[in-house]
Design a protein around this motif. Structure first.
Motif, PDB file in Angstrom:
ATOM      1  N   MET A   1       0.825  -1.203   0.000  1.00  0.00           N
ATOM      2  CA  MET A   1       0.000   0.000   0.000  1.00  0.00           C
ATOM      3  C   MET A   1       0.866   1.264   0.000  1.00  0.00           C
ATOM      4  O   MET A   1       0.599   2.214  -0.749  1.00  0.00           O
ATOM      5  CB  MET A   1      -0.929   0.007   1.219  1.00  0.00           C
ATOM      6  N   VAL A   2       1.887   1.277   0.838  1.00  0.00           N
ATOM      7  CA  VAL A   2       2.784   2.431   0.894  1.00  0.00           C
ATOM      8  C   VAL A   2       3.439   2.663  -0.460  1.00  0.00           C
ATOM      9  O   VAL A   2       3.484   3.793  -0.979  1.00  0.00           O
ATOM     10  CB  VAL A   2       3.845   2.224   1.995  1.00  0.00           C
ATOM     11  N   ASP A   3       3.960   1.597  -1.060  1.00  0.00           N
ATOM     12  CA  ASP A   3       4.637   1.738  -2.346  1.00  0.00           C
ATOM     13  C   ASP A   3       3.671   2.164  -3.449  1.00  0.00           C
ATOM     14  O   ASP A   3       4.022   2.959  -4.329  1.00  0.00           O
ATOM     15  CB  ASP A   3       5.322   0.424  -2.722  1.00  0.00           C
ATOM     16  N   ALA A   4       2.445   1.657  -3.395  1.00  0.00           N
ATOM     17  CA  ALA A   4       1.450   2.047  -4.400  1.00  0.00           C
ATOM     18  C   ALA A   4       1.082   3.520  -4.261  1.00  0.00           C
ATOM     19  O   ALA A   4       0.844   4.204  -5.261  1.00  0.00           O
ATOM     20  CB  ALA A   4       0.208   1.171  -4.280  1.00  0.00           C
ATOM     21  N   CYS A   5       1.018   4.014  -3.020  1.00  0.00           N
ATOM     22  CA  CYS A   5       0.792   5.449  -2.820  1.00  0.00           C
ATOM     23  C   CYS A   5       1.893   6.256  -3.507  1.00  0.00           C
ATOM     24  O   CYS A   5       1.616   7.206  -4.260  1.00  0.00           O
ATOM     25  CB  CYS A   5       0.766   5.778  -1.328  1.00  0.00           C
TER      26      CYS A   5
ATOM     27  N   GLU B   1       3.928   5.426  -5.873  1.00  0.00           N
ATOM     28  CA  GLU B   1       3.871   5.305  -7.335  1.00  0.00           C
ATOM     29  C   GLU B   1       2.834   6.239  -7.937  1.00  0.00           C
ATOM     30  O   GLU B   1       2.992   6.707  -9.075  1.00  0.00           O
ATOM     31  CB  GLU B   1       3.549   3.861  -7.717  1.00  0.00           C
ATOM     32  N   ARG B   2       1.787   6.545  -7.187  1.00  0.00           N
ATOM     33  CA  ARG B   2       0.728   7.425  -7.663  1.00  0.00           C
ATOM     34  C   ARG B   2       0.970   8.891  -7.281  1.00  0.00           C
ATOM     35  O   ARG B   2       0.115   9.743  -7.543  1.00  0.00           O
ATOM     36  CB  ARG B   2      -0.619   6.970  -7.086  1.00  0.00           C
ATOM     37  N   GLY B   3       2.074   9.181  -6.640  1.00  0.00           N
ATOM     38  CA  GLY B   3       2.344  10.548  -6.212  1.00  0.00           C
ATOM     39  C   GLY B   3       1.556  10.960  -4.997  1.00  0.00           C
ATOM     40  O   GLY B   3       1.282  12.149  -4.780  1.00  0.00           O
ATOM     41  N   VAL B   4       1.182   9.988  -4.176  1.00  0.00           N
ATOM     42  CA  VAL B   4       0.392  10.222  -2.968  1.00  0.00           C
ATOM     43  C   VAL B   4       1.278   9.968  -1.754  1.00  0.00           C
ATOM     44  O   VAL B   4       1.871   8.889  -1.623  1.00  0.00           O
ATOM     45  CB  VAL B   4      -0.845   9.302  -2.931  1.00  0.00           C
ATOM     46  N   ALA B   5       1.362  10.934  -0.852  1.00  0.00           N
ATOM     47  CA  ALA B   5       2.175  10.791   0.358  1.00  0.00           C
ATOM     48  C   ALA B   5       1.453   9.904   1.356  1.00  0.00           C
ATOM     49  O   ALA B   5       0.324  10.219   1.763  1.00  0.00           O
ATOM     50  CB  ALA B   5       2.464  12.158   0.961  1.00  0.00           C
ATOM     51  N   PRO B   6       2.071   8.786   1.806  1.00  0.00           N
ATOM     52  CA  PRO B   6       1.424   7.923   2.804  1.00  0.00           C
ATOM     53  C   PRO B   6       1.696   8.388   4.232  1.00  0.00           C
ATOM     54  O   PRO B   6       2.848   8.484   4.658  1.00  0.00           O
ATOM     55  CB  PRO B   6       2.066   6.558   2.545  1.00  0.00           C
ATOM     56  N   LEU B   7       0.621   8.698   4.959  1.00  0.00           N
ATOM     57  CA  LEU B   7       0.706   9.033   6.382  1.00  0.00           C
ATOM     58  C   LEU B   7       0.190   7.838   7.167  1.00  0.00           C
ATOM     59  O   LEU B   7      -0.922   7.365   6.917  1.00  0.00           O
ATOM     60  CB  LEU B   7      -0.129  10.270   6.707  1.00  0.00           C
ATOM     61  N   ILE B   8       0.989   7.368   8.100  1.00  0.00           N
ATOM     62  CA  ILE B   8       0.650   6.146   8.821  1.00  0.00           C
ATOM     63  C   ILE B   8       0.209   6.456  10.243  1.00  0.00           C
ATOM     64  O   ILE B   8       0.893   7.167  10.976  1.00  0.00           O
ATOM     65  CB  ILE B   8       1.853   5.181   8.860  1.00  0.00           C
TER      66      ILE B   8
ATOM     67  N   PHE C   1       6.176  -2.950  18.427  1.00  0.00           N
ATOM     68  CA  PHE C   1       5.388  -3.042  17.192  1.00  0.00           C
ATOM     69  C   PHE C   1       5.752  -1.926  16.224  1.00  0.00           C
ATOM     70  O   PHE C   1       5.938  -2.153  15.019  1.00  0.00           O
ATOM     71  CB  PHE C   1       3.897  -3.007  17.529  1.00  0.00           C
ATOM     72  N   CYS C   2       5.856  -0.696  16.729  1.00  0.00           N
ATOM     73  CA  CYS C   2       6.211   0.436  15.872  1.00  0.00           C
ATOM     74  C   CYS C   2       7.567   0.221  15.219  1.00  0.00           C
ATOM     75  O   CYS C   2       7.772   0.563  14.039  1.00  0.00           O
ATOM     76  CB  CYS C   2       6.222   1.732  16.680  1.00  0.00           C
ATOM     77  N   ASP C   3       8.496  -0.357  15.950  1.00  0.00           N
ATOM     78  CA  ASP C   3       9.817  -0.623  15.395  1.00  0.00           C
ATOM     79  C   ASP C   3       9.746  -1.645  14.264  1.00  0.00           C
ATOM     80  O   ASP C   3      10.442  -1.513  13.246  1.00  0.00           O
ATOM     81  CB  ASP C   3      10.754  -1.116  16.499  1.00  0.00           C
ATOM     82  N   VAL C   4       8.906  -2.659  14.422  1.00  0.00           N
ATOM     83  CA  VAL C   4       8.731  -3.662  13.367  1.00  0.00           C
ATOM     84  C   VAL C   4       8.235  -3.007  12.086  1.00  0.00           C
ATOM     85  O   VAL C   4       8.729  -3.280  10.982  1.00  0.00           O
ATOM     86  CB  VAL C   4       7.756  -4.767  13.838  1.00  0.00           C
ATOM     87  N   VAL C   5       7.245  -2.131  12.225  1.00  0.00           N
ATOM     88  CA  VAL C   5       6.695  -1.438  11.055  1.00  0.00           C
ATOM     89  C   VAL C   5       7.748  -0.524  10.423  1.00  0.00           C
ATOM     90  O   VAL C   5       7.924  -0.511   9.197  1.00  0.00           O
ATOM     91  CB  VAL C   5       5.444  -0.628  11.455  1.00  0.00           C
ATOM     92  N   MET C   6       8.439   0.238  11.258  1.00  0.00           N
ATOM     93  CA  MET C   6       9.452   1.154  10.739  1.00  0.00           C
ATOM     94  C   MET C   6      10.576   0.404  10.022  1.00  0.00           C
ATOM     95  O   MET C   6      11.097   0.855   8.998  1.00  0.00           O
ATOM     96  CB  MET C   6      10.023   2.006  11.870  1.00  0.00           C
ATOM     97  N   ASP C   7      10.939  -0.751  10.555  1.00  0.00           N
ATOM     98  CA  ASP C   7      12.000  -1.535   9.945  1.00  0.00           C
ATOM     99  C   ASP C   7      11.620  -2.005   8.548  1.00  0.00           C
ATOM    100  O   ASP C   7      12.469  -2.086   7.652  1.00  0.00           O
ATOM    101  CB  ASP C   7      12.322  -2.737  10.840  1.00  0.00           C
ATOM    102  N   ARG C   8      10.335  -2.293   8.355  1.00  0.00           N
ATOM    103  CA  ARG C   8       9.903  -2.821   7.053  1.00  0.00           C
ATOM    104  C   ARG C   8       9.744  -1.708   6.013  1.00  0.00           C
ATOM    105  O   ARG C   8      10.256  -1.821   4.903  1.00  0.00           O
ATOM    106  CB  ARG C   8       8.592  -3.588   7.209  1.00  0.00           C
ATOM    107  N   PHE C   9       9.004  -0.627   6.338  1.00  0.00           N
ATOM    108  CA  PHE C   9       8.772   0.394   5.307  1.00  0.00           C
ATOM    109  C   PHE C   9       8.754   1.821   5.857  1.00  0.00           C
ATOM    110  O   PHE C   9       8.290   2.744   5.191  1.00  0.00           O
ATOM    111  CB  PHE C   9       7.463   0.117   4.546  1.00  0.00           C
TER     112      PHE C   9
END
Length: 412
Positions: free
Chosen positions: A97-101, A103-110, A139-147
């Motif tokens: 989802m982040v990468d697709a954002c 690619e479309r020129g959309v900033a992903p806010l998590i 948990f936040c660290d796991v997410v940050m580590d991935r993307f």
């Protein structure tokens, strides 16, 4: 029409939440609470809007409106369905989802926590447990580590002050329903206290606030450890509270009880997220009724476009950090009310900016009608309707109006 111009770097988006849109969030605390008996929830979420499968369709709607940002949550319950076990496929999903954002020129806010948490976390007492902040930071660290290297901004917590805010609004019998729900959940889960972030009994308010405060600080530290330059904040629910006459004591007490702790905490953050839906006018004896002939939202209060500017101004006055409007909208089954609400609301926001309030962006709540927590599917805050059988997204006229306002505010 007022000529609205916003900075080129201004973020224009919509906000959604995983549990409210994705569907089948079966390992979450909210899912469990929806399905115990008795329950304070009007109905279970079920498939919600089926966005777990249709998220690309949702992104197409966002880009079709000309928006440059999208705020969505990552569901902790999906990523860590059992304590210590990370579901790599769920991480893959959100990374896609982040990468697709991008690619479309959309900033992903998590948003790292939009009310829901894992079932196992709630069984341990949720945010009231002494180890909750450490678990959330992990948990936040796991997410940050991935993307985390690709996200635009981070919101740690969504509306940690909402339970106290609702205590000023809901009748007493709702508190009894909440207690009964938590009692039933504790018994069904076989634990002493099953606790969640958005089904809260009044006697837990202080302990919840302390736990969520620790969680925000721990999460921010974990996120910053991965990306020191990433802007991190939290989002609070805030009404535009207005006092008429010389007696401001009731309004001031409400601000002190509901907002000021979080606004002061945000003084050390990169921004404060403001989530505003209404204005409440207080006389010396309490809130005043809506003016005769005023449009009324599904909460029973008057639809007041000036509320956004008022909420933003007060938030900045206390927090003294940039403001990000992470949610703003109106619950109504009459889309003409929403359509006519947008332009004057944004005009009030622009006026606040002209008066010196730094605002990073505006995110409308929400992309489509969805599962509105205890209210189920009875509330309508979306720019699109959703067919409950086919999950077709049906644009409302307000979606076109929002797109027009965004286009015209950034042209020239």
């Amino acid at each position: 029409m007022t000529d609205l111009k916003f900075p080129q770097e201004f973020l224009w988006g919509v906000s959604t939440a995983g549990h409210q849109n994705e569907g089948d969030n079966t390992t979450s605390d909210t899912w469990f609470l929806e399905n115990v008996s008795p329950t304070v929830f009007r109905e279970p979420s079920g498939k919600a809007c089926n966005s777990w499968e249709l998220w690309r369709t949702d992104l197409d709607l966002i880009t079709g409106m000309g928006l440059n940002a999208y705020r969505f949550s990552v569901e902790w319950a999906r990523i860590e369905p059992e304590e210590g076990r990370i579901d790599e496929s769920a991480l893959d999903h959100y990374e896609e989802m982040v990468d697709a954002c991008l690619e479309r020129g959309v900033a992903p806010l998590i948003t790292f926590s939009h009310f829901t948490a894992p079932h196992w976390f709630a069984k341990e007492g949720g945010w009231l447990d002494g180890g909750s902040a450490e678990r959330f930071a992990r948990f936040c660290d796991v997410v940050m580590d991935r993307f985390g290297d690709r996200i635009a901004l981070a919101v740690t917590l969504n509306e940690p002050n909402l339970p106290r805010l609702l205590s000023w609004i809901v009748p007493g019998f709702v508190h009894e329903q909440t207690r009964a729900t938590l009692k039933a959940a504790s018994e069904a889960a076989g634990v002493e206290r099953y606790r969640a972030g958005n089904v809260v009994q009044p006697e837990d308010y202080d302990e919840l606030e302390a736990g969520l405060t620790r969680a925000h600080l721990a999460a921010k530290a974990a996120i910053k450890a991965r990306r020191p330059e990433l802007r991190v904040g939290l989002s609070i629910a805030i009404t535009d509270d207005v006092a008429v006459g010389d007696d401001t004591s009731l309004r001031d007490r409400k601000r002190a009880e509901l907002y000021d702790h979080w606004l002061r905490l945000a003084q050390d953050d990169d921004f404060i997220g403001v989530q505003n839906y209404e204005q409440v006018v207080y006389g010396s004896d309490g809130p005043l009724p809506p003016a005769e002939g005023a449009a009324i939202n599904e909460m029973g209060s008057a639809v007041e476009p000036a509320s956004l500017g008022g909420a933003v101004r007060y938030s900045y006055e206390v927090a003294n950090v940039p403001v990000l409007v992470t949610e703003h909208g109106v619950g109504t089954g009459d889309d003409s009310v929403r359509l006519n609400f947008l332009q004057p609301s944004l005009a009030g926001l622009r006026e606040a900016m002209d008066d010196g309030v730094p605002v990073l962006g505006y995110f409308h709540w929400t992309l489509m009608d969805n599962f509105e927590w205890v209210g189920g599917y009875s509330n309508h805050l979306g720019l699109h309707a959703v067919d409950r059988e086919t999950f077709e997204r049906i644009p409302k006229p307000s979606a076109g109006e929002f797109a027009r306002l965004v286009r015209e505010s950034t042209s020239g």
